[in-house]
Write a protein that holds these residues in place. Structure first.
Motif, PDB file in Angstrom:
ATOM      1  N   ALA A 708     -28.847  17.393 -19.955  1.00  0.00           N
ATOM      2  CA  ALA A 708     -28.635  16.080 -20.551  1.00  0.00           C
ATOM      3  C   ALA A 708     -29.920  15.294 -20.746  1.00  0.00           C
ATOM      4  CB  ALA A 708     -27.673  15.271 -19.684  1.00  0.00           C
ATOM      5  N   ALA A 709     -30.983  15.683 -20.046  1.00  0.00           N
ATOM      6  CA  ALA A 709     -32.245  14.952 -20.202  1.00  0.00           C
ATOM      7  C   ALA A 709     -33.003  15.389 -21.441  1.00  0.00           C
ATOM      8  CB  ALA A 709     -33.122  15.147 -18.962  1.00  0.00           C
ATOM      9  N   GLY A 710     -32.607  16.529 -22.028  1.00  0.00           N
ATOM     10  CA  GLY A 710     -33.296  17.035 -23.205  1.00  0.00           C
ATOM     11  C   GLY A 710     -32.874  16.322 -24.464  1.00  0.00           C
ATOM     12  N   ASN A 711     -33.592  16.608 -25.529  1.00  0.00           N
ATOM     13  CA  ASN A 711     -33.354  15.946 -26.801  1.00  0.00           C
ATOM     14  C   ASN A 711     -31.934  16.180 -27.301  1.00  0.00           C
ATOM     15  OD1 ASN A 711     -34.226  14.357 -28.849  1.00  0.00           O
ATOM     16  ND2 ASN A 711     -35.470  15.892 -29.867  1.00  0.00           N
ATOM     17  N   ILE A 712     -31.502  17.429 -27.288  1.00  0.00           N
ATOM     18  CA  ILE A 712     -30.163  17.755 -27.766  1.00  0.00           C
ATOM     19  C   ILE A 712     -29.106  17.220 -26.808  1.00  0.00           C
ATOM     20  CG2 ILE A 712     -28.584  19.693 -28.171  1.00  0.00           C
ATOM     21  CD1 ILE A 712     -30.935  21.248 -29.303  1.00  0.00           C
ATOM     22  N   GLY A 713     -29.365  17.332 -25.499  1.00  0.00           N
ATOM     23  CA  GLY A 713     -28.418  16.847 -24.503  1.00  0.00           C
ATOM     24  C   GLY A 713     -28.189  15.350 -24.595  1.00  0.00           C
ATOM     25  N   GLN A 714     -29.245  14.597 -24.861  1.00  0.00           N
ATOM     26  CA  GLN A 714     -29.118  13.145 -24.961  1.00  0.00           C
ATOM     27  C   GLN A 714     -28.148  12.741 -26.063  1.00  0.00           C
ATOM     28  OE1 GLN A 714     -33.134  11.825 -25.572  1.00  0.00           O
ATOM     29  NE2 GLN A 714     -33.630  11.788 -23.367  1.00  0.00           N
ATOM     30  N   VAL A 715     -28.326  13.345 -27.253  1.00  0.00           N
ATOM     31  CA  VAL A 715     -27.489  12.943 -28.389  1.00  0.00           C
ATOM     32  C   VAL A 715     -26.069  13.471 -28.220  1.00  0.00           C
ATOM     33  CG1 VAL A 715     -27.267  12.990 -30.893  1.00  0.00           C
ATOM     34  CG2 VAL A 715     -29.526  12.812 -29.847  1.00  0.00           C
ATOM     35  N   HIS A 716     -25.919  14.671 -27.678  1.00  0.00           N
ATOM     36  CA  HIS A 716     -24.580  15.153 -27.328  1.00  0.00           C
ATOM     37  C   HIS A 716     -23.858  14.116 -26.456  1.00  0.00           C
ATOM     38  CE1 HIS A 716     -24.976  19.516 -28.478  1.00  0.00           C
ATOM     39  NE2 HIS A 716     -23.669  19.389 -28.533  1.00  0.00           N
ATOM     40  N   SER A 717     -24.550  13.679 -25.431  1.00  0.00           N
ATOM     41  CA  SER A 717     -23.948  12.732 -24.486  1.00  0.00           C
ATOM     42  C   SER A 717     -23.562  11.434 -25.172  1.00  0.00           C
ATOM     43  CB  SER A 717     -24.921  12.454 -23.337  1.00  0.00           C
ATOM     44  OG  SER A 717     -25.307  13.651 -22.701  1.00  0.00           O
ATOM     45  N   ALA A 718     -24.471  10.937 -26.023  1.00  0.00           N
ATOM     46  CA  ALA A 718     -24.228   9.654 -26.679  1.00  0.00           C
ATOM     47  C   ALA A 718     -23.040   9.721 -27.617  1.00  0.00           C
ATOM     48  CB  ALA A 718     -25.491   9.240 -27.445  1.00  0.00           C
ATOM     49  N   VAL A 719     -22.892  10.811 -28.352  1.00  0.00           N
ATOM     50  CA  VAL A 719     -21.791  10.921 -29.314  1.00  0.00           C
ATOM     51  C   VAL A 719     -20.470  11.209 -28.591  1.00  0.00           C
ATOM     52  CG1 VAL A 719     -20.903  12.220 -31.281  1.00  0.00           C
ATOM     53  CG2 VAL A 719     -23.340  11.654 -31.154  1.00  0.00           C
ATOM     54  N   LEU A 720     -20.482  12.161 -27.658  1.00  0.00           N
ATOM     55  CA  LEU A 720     -19.242  12.551 -26.988  1.00  0.00           C
ATOM     56  C   LEU A 720     -18.704  11.462 -26.071  1.00  0.00           C
ATOM     57  CD1 LEU A 720     -20.054  16.294 -26.187  1.00  0.00           C
ATOM     58  CD2 LEU A 720     -18.424  15.416 -27.870  1.00  0.00           C
ATOM     59  N   ALA A 721     -19.576  10.558 -25.631  1.00  0.00           N
ATOM     60  CA  ALA A 721     -19.127   9.483 -24.739  1.00  0.00           C
ATOM     61  C   ALA A 721     -18.004   8.658 -25.375  1.00  0.00           C
ATOM     62  CB  ALA A 721     -20.305   8.585 -24.377  1.00  0.00           C
ATOM     63  N   LYS A 722     -17.989   8.578 -26.678  1.00  0.00           N
ATOM     64  CA  LYS A 722     -16.979   7.776 -27.373  1.00  0.00           C
ATOM     65  C   LYS A 722     -15.589   8.414 -27.303  1.00  0.00           C
ATOM     66  CE  LYS A 722     -19.156   7.875 -31.288  1.00  0.00           C
ATOM     67  NZ  LYS A 722     -19.513   7.605 -32.719  1.00  0.00           N
ATOM     68  N   TYR A 723     -15.542   9.737 -27.034  1.00  0.00           N
ATOM     69  CA  TYR A 723     -14.262  10.453 -27.150  1.00  0.00           C
ATOM     70  C   TYR A 723     -13.617  10.799 -25.810  1.00  0.00           C
ATOM     71  CZ  TYR A 723     -15.925  11.123 -31.930  1.00  0.00           C
ATOM     72  OH  TYR A 723     -16.379  10.907 -33.206  1.00  0.00           O
ATOM     73  N   CYS A 724     -14.331  10.641 -24.695  1.00  0.00           N
ATOM     74  CA  CYS A 724     -13.845  11.160 -23.417  1.00  0.00           C
ATOM     75  C   CYS A 724     -13.489  10.032 -22.438  1.00  0.00           C
ATOM     76  CB  CYS A 724     -14.895  12.063 -22.797  1.00  0.00           C
ATOM     77  SG  CYS A 724     -16.417  11.222 -22.345  1.00  0.00           S
ATOM     78  N   GLN A 725     -13.052  10.453 -21.259  1.00  0.00           N
ATOM     79  CA  GLN A 725     -12.740   9.481 -20.204  1.00  0.00           C
ATOM     80  C   GLN A 725     -13.927   9.247 -19.297  1.00  0.00           C
ATOM     81  OE1 GLN A 725      -8.882   9.565 -18.263  1.00  0.00           O
ATOM     82  NE2 GLN A 725      -9.899   9.614 -16.265  1.00  0.00           N
ATOM     83  N   SER A 726     -14.671  10.300 -19.031  1.00  0.00           N
ATOM     84  CA  SER A 726     -15.879  10.166 -18.202  1.00  0.00           C
ATOM     85  C   SER A 726     -16.872  11.231 -18.620  1.00  0.00           C
ATOM     86  CB  SER A 726     -15.541  10.297 -16.719  1.00  0.00           C
ATOM     87  OG  SER A 726     -15.010  11.578 -16.438  1.00  0.00           O
ATOM     88  N   LEU A 727     -18.126  10.961 -18.254  1.00  0.00           N
ATOM     89  CA  LEU A 727     -19.215  11.830 -18.698  1.00  0.00           C
ATOM     90  C   LEU A 727     -20.037  12.251 -17.486  1.00  0.00           C
ATOM     91  CD1 LEU A 727     -20.134  12.859 -21.500  1.00  0.00           C
ATOM     92  CD2 LEU A 727     -21.769  10.971 -21.563  1.00  0.00           C
TER      93      LEU A 727
END
Length: 941
Positions: A708-727
């Motif tokens: 999650a600290a990497g470039n791809i992980g960061q944006v994955h986290s930011a986008v998917l956060a809108k769709y889930c219950q917890s991250l």
């Protein structure tokens, strides 16, 4: 800053070692060497011949005896400034021999090495030119004094017509007085006397590596770092063009004649010397052409002041079947340089012979050396000359040459696809290999393009057949052979048969047995009838299509085997060891060219550049070598893409990581993109479409993002956060302090989603409930900071260094930069559906995890479908036809869209993901990739 790479930074020893040629020989006799290998002694046929020095073989017994007798007699070796009778005897014997060959008398200068003999020859030629100019200057001064005396004694009279004629000839006016006349003549003459002398050599020539001789060595790699743009040395290619050039080097000075009184021109020939090899050695065993021979005779006839230097250092003394090859070809030889064979293979000695009519005695003071004229070298050289005469070495080498050439010409007829030409004469022979740039084997093609295939063949011949050959320095496609005059002709059959076996391996694409000696592996030959399915390298592409490039590296062993099936017989460790030998001498190469078509009809050409390093070797380079090797390879691939005319370069796998997400090329061209945007878009699209089909309600799901600290992980986290219950944010040990940026991006994206009234999962609902009453009344950055604290406190956002925490996750996205798999079944829940999107290349999740966790749906998250290119494949990618990794797909999309500017460079943003997702829809790239990595395993689950 230009990063240097490949052979240009290798030592000679490292280059030889890369081909397995840097071995130690313990004994030598005649044409045989003794090699202690694996606790066994092997007899090796030596065709390198000390680069031409062992015309009489190694350790000729009579030469050894001569040395032993001289040393045991306690003869003084270094008595400079005293009489040196043995050196004088050698000069006399050598001069007599040259007279018998040429009917000309020569002055002999003894020296140490071949390059020094060339240096001395060039210096003497320059000294000749200097003396001619000096004599002309003295003559002009004397001429003016005589002119003045004749005027004073009334032996001549000046007229206005004389002064007018001087004005016309000297192109200066007025000239009405003696002082004006003297000034004009001196000005013109001094300009002529200051013109530099010129030296010429032939294209392909090799005359040594000291600075003077290097000026006449054609090999640019050897010459240019030390002598570049030298206006005083030129290389001859076309004889007619050079004849025209000589005319521009003809000047004159002015001289007064008295009967009748007039001003006349005296010629100055600036061409001080032309040096040539009757047969070029390092240039690829190339005999002097008929046109060049005629040119030298023309120069001798028309410009006799030019010193014509015959460099017989390698071909002279009988190696070619003639004592002097220049005499055999009826080529002028005002000077002759000799070395190599003169020392009998035991001593370092050379000689310069200058025609006596041209020699300046004072030159011995101007060019002297500490170690010349010694008794030991002189005695061995005398004995060498005697043996050459007594054993009629000229005849032996001529006969051996006929046998060799007959056998190798037959070989060339049998293998026209392997041999371009067989050249040479006597015991100076060369086989020029054909081009293998289009060979189906990527390995053979790449080795050939880097000019090291000949060295690989030489290594094979040494290790597998105990035959020693080496390529020419200046033309490495030529394998050169210089046996002694005593070579056993019965061995020729063995040599030719060894070449046959090497060529058979290349014909049948058998890389493994050709290179296995590098890792000391004995391999059984694959039957020649077996057809290896090499991937298609090029396909027909019309001119005028825009080009984009993609830089990749090996994923794993299977990736290499797909690129070149010839490696399949090696195991993983053998492949790694062999790669360590090959990598230093090779550069990134073009693995494929593909035509890519958009749903709009637009087309581009994709050029795939491959780097022969896998993930593990790259990770080791990053850890222990600051990524110097992989980074230099990536920079070279980028440079090659620019030379190829590519307008955009994409970076796959580690190639973007080691260049700081392409930031190395921020102020460079062509444009660069990391491919991260489409990688995220493809993964997220697949997750959103696959979750429901797998029984997962995303709005109530826990999503774990590994890396999650990497470039791809960061944006994955930011986008998917809108769709889930917890991250759940997983990072490697010791990196939790770097997670603040990821958390900030997530919360900023959630804030924007609430502000734009987007819908989504429970996590977004929590944010909306807390943020909605405060929007517009407080500063956004304050709200985002407080939101982060609340979500962390409620454990809706969790940061962890433990992969085991993924057990709570319903969806797992993994994109670490690990060179090996990081997941085990113990990290995954057993009793509920789990969706895993493995975005990493190489894979983070082992393929067979579905066998122990049948509840798992494993998808390749960073892959896209090319619906309009169903037959599209790239070698080494390990993907079915019609699929491509998203990082490469992004490069293709941007090319189809005509976006030739930096794109996903540096930190990735959500807007870039949205942009590239829109482009994918326009050009028919399908991002929903619900396909298991292994259909059989998934079916079993």
């Amino acid at each position: 800053m230009q990063i240097r790479i490949g052979q240009e930074i290798l030592s000679r020893e490292a280059l030889l070692d890369s081909a397995g040629l840097l071995v130690e020989f313990s004994k030598a006799k005649g044409d045989m060497l003794t090699w202690q290998k694996d606790e066994q002694q092997h007899d090796v046929i030596d065709l390198v011949g000390g680069f031409g020095s062992t015309l009489l073989g190694h350790n000729h017994p009579e030469l050894v005896q001569t040395m032993q007798q001289l040393l045991s007699a306690d003869r003084p070796m270094w008595v400079q400034g005293a009489q040196r009778p043995m050196a004088q005897q050698l000069r006399t014997v050598l001069a007599d021999k040259l007279y018998s060959e040429t009917q000309k008398q020569y002055q002999i200068v003894l020296l140490n090495t071949g390059t020094e003999a060339v240096e001395a020859a060039l210096k003497h030629a320059q000294y000749e030119y200097y003396q001619r100019i000096n004599d002309a200057q003295k003559s002009c001064a004397q001429n003016w004094r005589e002119f003045q005396v004749r005027l004073a004694t009334n032996h001549i009279e000046l007229s206005d017509d004389f002064f007018c004629e001087c004005e016309r000839l000297l192109e200066q006016e007025p000239i009405e007085t003696l002082d004006e006349l003297k000034s004009a003549i001196e000005f013109r003459n001094q300009h002529a006397f200051n013109l530099p002398s010129k030296v010429a050599a032939f294209k392909g020539a090799f005359h040594g590596k000291t600075r003077g001789s290097l000026a006449t060595t054609y090999n640019r790699d050897a010459r240019l770092p030390f002598i570049a743009n030298n206006p005083d040395a030129t290389f001859i290619d076309d004889a007619d063009e050079f004849t025209t050039k000589i005319d521009t080097w003809q000047s004159h000075y002015w001289y007064i004649e008295f009967s009748p009184l007039r001003l006349v021109k005296k010629p100055i020939n600036q061409l001080a010397a032309v040096i040539y090899e009757p047969i070029q050695g390092e240039g690829g065993v190339v005999p002097l052409s008929a046109s060049h021979n005629a040119l030298l005779r023309h120069i001798k006839a028309q410009y006799p002041s030019t010193a014509i230097i015959a460099d017989e250092i390698q071909c002279g003394l009988g190696r070619t079947g003639a004592f002097l090859e220049s005499v055999a070809n009826d080529t002028p030889n005002d000077y002759i340089t000799l070395a190599k064979s003169l020392g009998g293979g035991l001593c370092k000695i050379s000689a310069l012979a200058v025609e006596k009519g041209r020699y300046h005695n004072e030159f011995s003071m101007l060019h002297s050396t500490t170690f010349s004229d010694d008794d030991l070298s002189s005695a061995v050289a005398l004995k060498t000359l005697a043996l050459l005469e007594r054993d009629d070495i000229k005849l032996k080498t001529m006969q051996l040459g006929e046998h060799f050439l007959s056998a190798f010409n037959q070989l060339a007829q049998d293998y026209p696809d392997m041999i371009t030409q067989v050249r040479g004469k006597g015991c100076m022979l060369g086989i020029e290999l054909a081009s293998f740039a289009d060979h189906p084997s990527a390995t053979i093609s790449n080795l050939d393009c880097e000019n090291v295939l000949s060295m690989a063949i030489a290594g094979y011949l040494l290790h597998k057949h105990h035959i020693r050959v080496l390529p020419s320095l200046g033309k490495r496609k030529v394998l050169r052979m210089q046996p002694s005059g005593y070579f056993d002709s019965a061995q020729i059959i063995k040599v030719v048969d060894a070449f046959r076996q090497a060529f058979d391996l290349i014909r049948s694409h058998q890389v493994a047995p050709l290179l296995s000696h590098l890792i000391h592996s004995e391999l059984a030959l694959t039957p020649f009838s077996k057809i290896m399915n090499h991937p298609q390298r090029d396909e027909p592409i019309a001119t005028g299509v825009d080009k984009v490039a993609f830089i990749s590296h090996l994923i794993d062993q299977d990736s290499l085997n797909e690129i070149d099936p010839g490696w399949e017989v090696f195991d993983e460790y053998e492949q790694e060891e062999l790669n360590q030998h090959i990598l230093p001498v090779t550069l990134p190469s073009i693995l494929a060219r593909r035509l890519v078509t958009s749903s709009t009809g637009k087309q581009i050409e994709l050029v795939l550049f491959g780097i022969q390093m896998d993930a593990e070797s790259i990770e080791a380079d990053r850890r222990f070598n600051q990524a110097k090797i992989i980074r230099s390879q990536v920079h070279e691939a980028y440079r090659l893409a620019r030379e190829e005319g590519c307008k955009l370069v994409g970076f796959g796998g580690y190639t973007s990581i080691v260049t700081n997400n392409c930031c190395d090329f921020t102020f460079n061209t062509p444009a660069a993109t990391s491919g991260n945007a489409l990688t995220v878009a493809a993964s997220i699209n697949t997750i959103l479409s696959s979750a429901e089909r797998h029984g997962i309600e995303l709005s109530k799901a826990t999503i774990a993002v590994c890396g999650a600290a990497g470039n791809i992980g960061q944006v994955h986290s930011a986008v998917l956060a809108k769709y889930c219950q917890s991250l759940l944010l997983i990072t490697r040990a010791g990196s939790t302090s770097n997670m603040n940026k990821t958390l900030d991006i997530i919360c900023e994206n959630l804030y924007q989603a609430v502000d734009q009234q987007q819908t989504g999962g429970q996590l977004l609902k929590v944010c909306r409930d807390w943020l909605a009453p405060r929007l517009g009344s407080e500063e956004p950055h304050v709200l985002i900071r407080e939101l982060k604290s609340i979500l962390l406190a409620r454990q809706l956002l969790v940061v962890s260094e433990q992969f085991e925490t993924c057990k709570t996750a319903d969806v797992i996205v993994s994109n670490t930069s690990s060179p090996t798999t990081v997941f085990t079944p113990n990290y995954i829940a057993q009793h509920k559906p789990v969706l895993i999107s493995d975005v990493a290349v190489p894979k983070d999740v082992p393929e067979d995890i579905v066998l122990t966790r049948p509840n798992v749906k494993l998808i390749r998250g960073g892959v896209v479908n090319l619906s309009h290119n169903p037959n599209f494949t790239l070698p080494g990618m390990l993907l079915p036809s019609g699929q491509v990794y998203a990082c490469c797909g992004e490069t293709m999309l941007l090319g189809l869209a005509g976006t030739f500017s930096h794109f996903s460079m540096g930190a990735l943003t959500c807007s870039q993901v949205e942009q590239v997702q829109a482009l994918a829809a326009i050009h028919g790239f399908e991002l929903d990739q619900e396909k298991p990595q292994n259909d059989v395993l998934q079916a079993a689950s």
